[in-house]
Design a protein around this motif. Structure first.
Motif: not given
Length: 341
Positions: A217-246
């Protein structure tokens, strides 16, 4: 007695050795075989403490050097007479520092006056963020249903429903534990409904637990320019969603609370708990060489001018974005920073 401890819990080597047989292992290498004859288990988030690990063992205490307990099956431990102790509030100052750095980069040279900060979770960390943000000039909205219910708080006290907080906040920062069940679950608390309500152009901070935010949902919101983010904790640590990371304005490897003082506080908490439970001498222990820092007022201007000297959030972000596969290494080899306010 026998203790098994995560070898990445700082400062504790040598503390229990005069009184117990202690084995240090990487968190993920702590297995049922290793704990079978242990009396106490000292862990971090990387060790899942449940029936698979503890059934048939002699463990009578699990002490985690973390504020969260979502890696521990609390009902199972309670049903089997295993005492569980965590370190609530140990890293509040460190997380405050991360939030301060994120706020400084988000607001930039503008003034906080006229901006609304929504704080979700007003516990040890959230209340500290609230204190400083209010002093810096932010209008603060709060959402904490468990606390609102327990203390009968409402709009007159600055507490509003999450949807309302989302709709009126320029920045939303999450400071809640991860609960999948119970009256107030927090898994995907920031989900479709939250992002539908979110004020266009808002920035989301997450330094609580990855699963609190639905990353799809966060990626969808960012793709539509609805929001931005600053993230320290990730849903599938230690794997990180590369699109969200970028796409993230800031991306750090779950180190928001990694201050020297926060780590010392956590280690002292687990030592104290184990010492008290088993009647061992080092109950009042605190790491030598670590300076405890009292909270002090600091102006917005001074904080902005000095925060990078203590915590370079942009530099940390560039490092993680360049090598996300090194998430665990970056986290475990992180040089603990100094708190200064």
């Amino acid at each position: 007695m026998k203790i098994v401890a995560d070898d990445k819990i700082p400062y504790i080597r040598g503390v229990f050795e005069p009184y117990a047989d202690i084995t240090y292992l990487p968190g993920k290498a702590i297995t049922a075989k290793e704990v079978k004859e242990a009396d106490a288990l000292l862990v971090r988030t990387r060790t899942r403490c449940d029936a698979a690990l503890l059934a048939g063992s002699s463990v009578r205490m699990v002490a985690t050097a973390t504020i969260g307990t979502d890696h521990i099956d609390l009902p199972w431990c309670a049903a089997h007479g295993i005492k569980v102790v965590s370190a609530p509030g140990c890293n509040a100052g460190g997380v405050l520092q991360w939030v301060a750095a994120a706020l400084a980069r988000t607001v930039g040279e503008a003034s906080p006056a006229g901006l609304t900060l929504g704080i979700v979770g007003i516990g040890h960390v959230g209340s500290l963020v609230e204190q400083y943000a209010s002093a810096w000039g932010f209008r603060v909205l709060r959402s904490d249903p468990p606390r609102e219910t327990a203390e009968k708080l409402g709009p007159a006290d600055g507490y509003v429903p999450l949807d309302e907080l989302a709709a009126h906040s320029d920045i939303v920062t999450f400071h809640v534990p991860l609960h999948a069940e119970g009256p107030h679950p927090t898994v995907h608390l920031a989900g479709e409904r939250f992002f539908s309500a979110l004020k266009p152009g808002a920035t989301l901070f997450n330094s609580s637990r990855g699963g609190v935010v639905d990353e799809e949902q966060l990626k969808r919101a960012m793709a539509s320019d609805r929001c931005a983010c600053r993230i320290d904790t990730w849903e599938n640590e230690p794997a990180i969603d590369r699109r969200l990371l970028d796409a993230a304005l800031s991306a750090t490897p779950h180190i928001a609370g990694y201050s020297e003082q926060g780590k010392a506080n956590a280690s002292a908490a687990v030592v104290a708990a184990a010492a008290k439970h088993f009647g061992l001498p080092p109950e009042g222990w605190y790491p030598t060489g670590v300076t405890q820092v009292g909270r002090r007022p600091i102006s917005w201007a001074e904080m902005r001018a000095t925060i990078t000297d203590y915590f370079d959030i942009d530099g940390q972000s560039r490092t993680l974005k360049a090598a996300p596969e090194q998430f665990e290494t970056l986290r475990e080899e992180y040089i603990f920073r100094q708190e200064y306010f």
